[in-house]
Design an enzyme around this catalytic site. Sequence first.
Site, PDB file in Angstrom:
ATOM      1  N   ALA A  38       5.119   2.922   1.138  1.00  0.00           N
ATOM      2  CA  ALA A  38       6.505   2.594   1.445  1.00  0.00           C
ATOM      3  C   ALA A  38       6.607   1.891   2.790  1.00  0.00           C
ATOM      4  O   ALA A  38       7.343   0.922   2.946  1.00  0.00           O
ATOM      5  CB  ALA A  38       7.338   3.872   1.467  1.00  0.00           C
TER       6      ALA A  38
ATOM      7  N   HIS B 181       0.810  -1.228   0.000  1.00  0.00           N
ATOM      8  CA  HIS B 181       0.000   0.000   0.000  1.00  0.00           C
ATOM      9  C   HIS B 181       0.835   1.265   0.000  1.00  0.00           C
ATOM     10  O   HIS B 181       0.311   2.347  -0.223  1.00  0.00           O
ATOM     11  CB  HIS B 181      -0.979  -0.002   1.166  1.00  0.00           C
ATOM     12  CG  HIS B 181      -0.416   0.484   2.472  1.00  0.00           C
ATOM     13  ND1 HIS B 181       0.780   0.030   2.986  1.00  0.00           N
ATOM     14  CD2 HIS B 181      -0.897   1.380   3.376  1.00  0.00           C
ATOM     15  CE1 HIS B 181       1.004   0.632   4.147  1.00  0.00           C
ATOM     16  NE2 HIS B 181       0.020   1.452   4.406  1.00  0.00           N
TER      17      HIS B 181
END
Lengths: 135, 476
Positions: free
Chosen positions: B401, B399
Amino acid sequence: MWEHFAHQSDIGIRAQADSLGGAFEDAAVGLTAIVTDPSAVIPAQSVNIECLGEDEEDLFFKWMSKIIFEMDVRKMLFSKYEVKIDSLKLSAVAWGEKVNFGRHSPAVESKAVTLNQLCVKNENGKWICQCVIDV
Amino acid sequence: MAKPELKRVSEYCWRIEPFGRMTVPGVIFADHNLINDIDEKTMSQVCNVAALPGIVKASFAMPDAHMGYGFCIGGVAAFDPDAGGVISGGGVGFDISCGVRTFHTGLTLDDIKSNKEKLADALFRDIPAGVGSTGTISLTNEAMDNMLAGGAVWAVERGFGTKEDLDYIEEHGVIKGANPAKVSADAKRRQRDEMGTLGSGNHYLEMQRVAEIYDTQIAEGFGIKKGDLLISIHCGSRGLGHQIGTDYLRQMANDAPKYGIELPDRELASVPINSPLGQDYLGAMRAGINCALANRQILTALVRKTFAKIFPKAELKMLYDVSHNTAKIEAHEVDGKMKELLIHRKGATRSFGPGSSDLPARYKPFGQPVLIGGSMGTASYILAGTTESENLAFSSACHGAGRSMSRTAATKKYQGNQIVKDLAQRKIIIKSRSMRGLAEEAPGAYKNVSAVVEATANAGLAKKVARLTPLICVKG
């Protein structure tokens, strides 16, 4: 006395005082400090908070959750607290003011109290309470 | 707990064989560097999930995995309701249905070069963001319940957007089965004045430029080409979702033993899907999903209004809206048979492959857009779901980093005003109410999003389509 401790995503609060109520008061100042410098918050308006716990830890969870709720719905920050605890029944007054973007520069909102590292204990006559706040 | 032993399955997939109370393996998707960065706590969270009742296949972690509460962030797990499967508040979290939506603007850099600063100022002024901000509407009790049942559809019916927008949102803008009656009065009170607000922390509104196209055919299908300017919004269900988490997580943790569930970690807070509390939470959590969808829809209308003032001819068309932090009933193939399973994605994105019935006709040949958020100075990505992803991790992908540094460490290392200056040199405008907030969200406090996306793509979870670079970022 309160301090923040590191968590990979969020922020931990640990407070220590001679009384359970005092530790709760200090932890609540630490909660404000997640958002802004508590010394920049004028204790102009009071809000009454009450809650009941099944044990000290449950009471601490509910106390911190109640403050988050009041901060959110009133759009307020609190800098001074007076907490009375009698047989796991907490009555408190929180003093603060509406968020002032210019003066407070609020960094991040407190979403919720988590169960992560949630703990209330008495060690050598001192009450210590801690939790991690989801931000 | 010692770091569990990892077996390398392939270059981008690692496995922890079941041990202790685990009934299924742990499967982590990562390259060599990312797996080395995953700490012991995160791995033990993957293992703890593998010990929950009714888990199917494996406990998965996406390449952006890092320590969460109960589940790791980037954790994915499916539970079978017919086999005592559980619903876990810790598998959804407090920021219910936090997600990203992206729009086309039809503009290019040339179109905005003389108005870029003006646009940044206008977006910062018009989009309520940060602590203590309120929205443009206040909901009555009746309107609140209608919103919680109706999601983005409710918002569109009230003039916040178009019917066409709804085609480009997961579940077409509303998840069925929401039960507003199971949402507490406190949760509703927290949301009353927060519709159409961005929130704070890692939430943002960003104008981005398509810097690179990796798959021309899919990009064309998604309607994007190099040089296009897009707008992305990252936010969730605001105070309502946070309070639902507060109300239910502790109760679920307390009630777990009543159902014979021995939680390896109380933050996993799980009860059987088919229990009264499980059903109550499911109804409330779905209301939280609808709140997030309605919130992003109202924000969409606000952004369009701002654009109309500066770029009257610009038409903001939805590319897609994806949610993280959800538990959804989906049909998946297990041992050759289709099963209705409850898929938890905690800080993970659904990534349905081509042909999925949930996709708008236009995207069916290409797979679901998977929107990966960056962090102010770093790139964002658009990926596409793959057929392979179904077999790998119940059609899931990363979704974002994922944090690599705590907020306390980030504030010691970075200065907000320096971040603004550094990014200004790269022609990125940052708007924020808090310099400390910016330091906590410093790009350097996050993992390398490009490495995360590379690992996601190489593992087969999703296909790389485009890389976006930031131009304007309004931080929550």
